[in-house]
Design an enzyme around this catalytic site. Structure first.
Site, short mmCIF file in Angstrom:
data_model
loop_
_atom_site.label_atom_id
_atom_site.label_comp_id
_atom_site.label_asym_id
_atom_site.label_seq_id
_atom_site.Cartn_x
_atom_site.Cartn_y
_atom_site.Cartn_z
N HIS A 45 49.20 40.75 41.02
CA HIS A 45 48.85 39.41 41.06
C HIS A 45 48.84 38.59 39.78
CE1 HIS A 45 44.59 40.09 40.49
NE2 HIS A 45 44.56 38.79 40.13
N SER A 51 41.31 39.14 35.28
CA SER A 51 42.02 40.01 36.03
C SER A 51 42.95 40.80 35.36
CB SER A 51 42.86 39.41 37.12
OG SER A 51 41.96 38.99 38.49
N ASP A 98 47.91 46.60 43.77
CA ASP A 98 47.67 45.64 42.74
C ASP A 98 47.78 46.05 41.46
OD1 ASP A 98 47.41 43.00 42.13
OD2 ASP A 98 45.20 42.77 42.51
#
Length: 360
Positions: free
Chosen positions: A98, A208, A130
């Site tokens: 993402h 992230s 992910d």
């Protein structure tokens, strides 16, 4: 007359701070307090500093440019940022899917410890986990991969460190503990990453894709999400376990995609199953020649309303939703055999089924 002149001169000296009592004299007397020696740093502080100094050069600040359509009004360029880390000396950088959105990204840039940003190109992505891999177009000579650890033997309470770029603030270190293990994290439809690590080390948007480290400076996870109503750190963060990362990333580098475990069935949408008051996986169709077909699994008969087989367990572990079923197939692994517990016409039985790669 003479006394008046003397008085005016004294007043003038006082205004200039030359009498010993004015602002200038007071400023000259003001001194900072003496610094108290602190002594040597603690062993814990030196350890944290050492881990940061050895790892930070391997942490990447990733920026992206994505062109998005605006319908009749043309398109716009959206910019994003996140974290990643050096995987190998060939210049592969691991991050979250993402973060880079490989399918839509028009430009990828990576900023390492020093020097100018380096252009990067997409290599592979696994939205179901992910995870994504990009590669530097220019590989620095001193590129240092982060040492790989294991998530198999992690314990609740042990120390963890997270390095990333929260809110674009590069090379930020946070410190905490493992708060829980074996969490589940939704990714794409009906799929969840199992064995996720829960931590209390503060992570925020921009963290992230960055590395989660143990106290020895080894990679034990990839920071990927937070649980917070405000969108900022609330002490509940999640990281994809390194054992999964170490299994998926080599596939992304070699083939651009990761294996997708399955048995060759198409399920009834979970919301319809839940609405009907059922628990488990209701089979909508079975692919011809698939392991499910070879095992004799029977799908729903929409004409007669016969439910066929409902999968309620895998290898003795209860399955109540489609996402938990998929997670259990992940545990079994491709080319291995799963023992399914199925219910047909109210009778429970066990059926061995081989797990295959649906992405081939």
């Amino acid at each position: 007359m003479k006394r008046r002149v003397v008085f005016h001169v004294a007043a003038a000296f006082a205004m200039l701070g030359l009498t010993g009592r004015g602002p200038l004299a007071q400023a000259q007397k003001a001194q900072p307090r003496q610094v108290t020696p602190r002594g040597p740093l603690s062993d814990e502080e030196r350890r944290l500093i050492g881990v940061f100094e050895s790892t930070a050069p391997s942490v990447a600040y990733i920026t992206t440019e994505i062109v998005r359509s605006r319908g009749l009004f043309g398109s716009e360029v959206a910019q994003g940022a996140g974290s990643g880390f050096v995987w190998d000396t060939a210049g592969h950088i691991v991050t979250n899917n993402h973060v880079v959105d490989i399918d839509g990204a028009q430009r990828l840039q990576v900023q390492l410890d020093a020097g100018d940003p380096i252009e990067a190109m997409p290599v592979g992505a696994a939205p179901e986990y992910d995870l994504a891999v990009i590669k530097l177009k220019r590989v620095p000579k001193d590129l240092r991969p982060i040492p790989i650890g294991t998530s198999r033997d992690l314990q609740i309470g042990q120390s963890v460190l997270a390095i990333g770029n929260p809110f674009g603030l590069r090379r930020t270190l946070t410190h905490g503990i493992v708060s829980a293990l074996d969490r589940e994290l939704p990714t794409t439809d009906y799929r969840e990453v199992v064995g996720v690590i829960q931590i209390d080390a503060p992570i925020n948007p921009g963290n992230s894709g960055g590395p989660l480290l143990d106290s020895a400076g080894r990679l034990i996870g990839v920071n990927t999400a937070i649980r917070s109503e405000s969108g900022s750190s609330a002490g509940v963060g999640f990281a994809i376990p390194v054992d999964l990362v170490n299994r998926i990333v080599p596939f992304l580098i070699a083939r651009g995609r990761a294996p997708l475990p399955g048995i060759g069935i198409s399920p009834v949408p979970p919301q319809l199953v839940e609405r009907a008051g059922l628990a488990g996986v209701v089979i909508r169709s079975v692919s011809r020649g698939s392991p499910a077909a070879q095992a004799g699994l029977r799908p729903l008969n929409e004409r007669t309303g016969d439910l066929g087989d409902i999968i309620i367990g895998v290898n003795g572990r209860r399955v109540e939703t489609l996402s938990t079923f998929v997670a259990e197939l992940e545990r079994v692994g491709i080319s291995n055999t799963a023992e399914l517990t199925v219910v047909r016409n109210g009778k429970e039985r066990r059926v061995p089924v081989r797990v295959i790669d649906l992405g081939k």
